[in-house]
Scaffold this motif. Sequence first.
Motif, mmCIF file in Angstrom:
data_model
loop_
_atom_site.group_PDB
_atom_site.id
_atom_site.type_symbol
_atom_site.label_atom_id
_atom_site.label_comp_id
_atom_site.label_asym_id
_atom_site.label_seq_id
_atom_site.Cartn_x
_atom_site.Cartn_y
_atom_site.Cartn_z
ATOM 1 N N GLU A 108 4.047 -0.206 12.181
ATOM 2 C CA GLU A 108 5.443 0.111 12.464
ATOM 3 C C GLU A 108 6.323 -1.093 12.128
ATOM 4 N N ALA A 109 5.870 -2.294 12.485
ATOM 5 C CA ALA A 109 6.622 -3.520 12.211
ATOM 6 C C ALA A 109 6.772 -3.767 10.707
ATOM 7 N N SER A 110 5.754 -3.378 9.932
ATOM 8 C CA SER A 110 5.827 -3.580 8.480
ATOM 9 C C SER A 110 6.527 -2.432 7.760
ATOM 10 N N GLY A 111 6.911 -1.396 8.499
ATOM 11 C CA GLY A 111 7.663 -0.299 7.908
ATOM 12 C C GLY A 111 6.833 0.800 7.294
ATOM 13 N N LEU A 112 5.518 0.813 7.554
ATOM 14 C CA LEU A 112 4.643 1.855 7.005
ATOM 15 C C LEU A 112 4.663 3.124 7.848
ATOM 16 N N VAL A 113 4.847 2.957 9.161
ATOM 17 C CA VAL A 113 4.723 4.060 10.112
ATOM 18 C C VAL A 113 5.983 4.145 10.967
ATOM 19 N N HIS A 114 6.364 5.379 11.285
ATOM 20 C CA HIS A 114 7.474 5.632 12.203
ATOM 21 C C HIS A 114 6.898 6.226 13.485
ATOM 22 N N CYS A 115 7.392 5.742 14.615
ATOM 23 C CA CYS A 115 6.974 6.249 15.925
ATOM 24 C C CYS A 115 8.149 6.992 16.544
ATOM 25 N N GLU A 116 7.954 8.278 16.838
ATOM 26 C CA GLU A 116 8.994 9.112 17.456
ATOM 27 C C GLU A 116 8.581 9.405 18.894
ATOM 28 N N ARG A 139 1.242 -0.633 15.928
ATOM 29 C CA ARG A 139 2.370 -1.551 16.129
ATOM 30 C C ARG A 139 2.614 -2.396 14.891
ATOM 31 N N GLU A 140 1.538 -2.922 14.305
ATOM 32 C CA GLU A 140 1.667 -3.730 13.083
ATOM 33 C C GLU A 140 2.219 -2.892 11.932
ATOM 34 N N ARG A 165 -7.343 0.480 22.086
ATOM 35 C CA ARG A 165 -6.616 -0.790 21.986
ATOM 36 C C ARG A 165 -6.353 -1.172 20.530
ATOM 37 N N MET A 166 -7.374 -1.040 19.680
ATOM 38 C CA MET A 166 -7.224 -1.389 18.267
ATOM 39 C C MET A 166 -6.244 -0.444 17.579
ATOM 40 N N LEU A 167 -6.292 0.841 17.906
ATOM 41 C CA LEU A 167 -5.367 1.797 17.308
ATOM 42 C C LEU A 167 -3.925 1.447 17.683
#
Length: 107
Positions: A57-65, A54-55, A47-49
């Motif tokens: 991705e929203a801040s632009g640090l991570v991309h989800c494919e 999500r946070e 759950r925490m991961l």
Amino acid sequence: MGKYTCGLDAAIAVMGGKWKGLILFALQDGPVRFGELRRAVPGISERMLILQLREMEASGLVHCEVYHQVPPKVEYSLTGFGHSLNTAMAPLGEWGEEHMERIEALP
């Protein structure tokens, strides 16, 4: 005046908490699937991961494919912004390694 008082204030705001740095570190070598990422960040709950990703991705640090296949496949990777934060954090990590015994001994 802006939202932050200095650059360190802004950087800490985007990092928020203990997990994001560990997730950034785990993603430094390229795309990683969720299960691999969970194993690479010991102690984090599923759950925490999910929340942290999500946070980030929203801040632009991570991309989800998301790969639409059976079974579904999702990979997470760092954006250029995420790589730049990892680079900026490297000296802090080295400092922590150098002083870990002293830090662990703190009350």
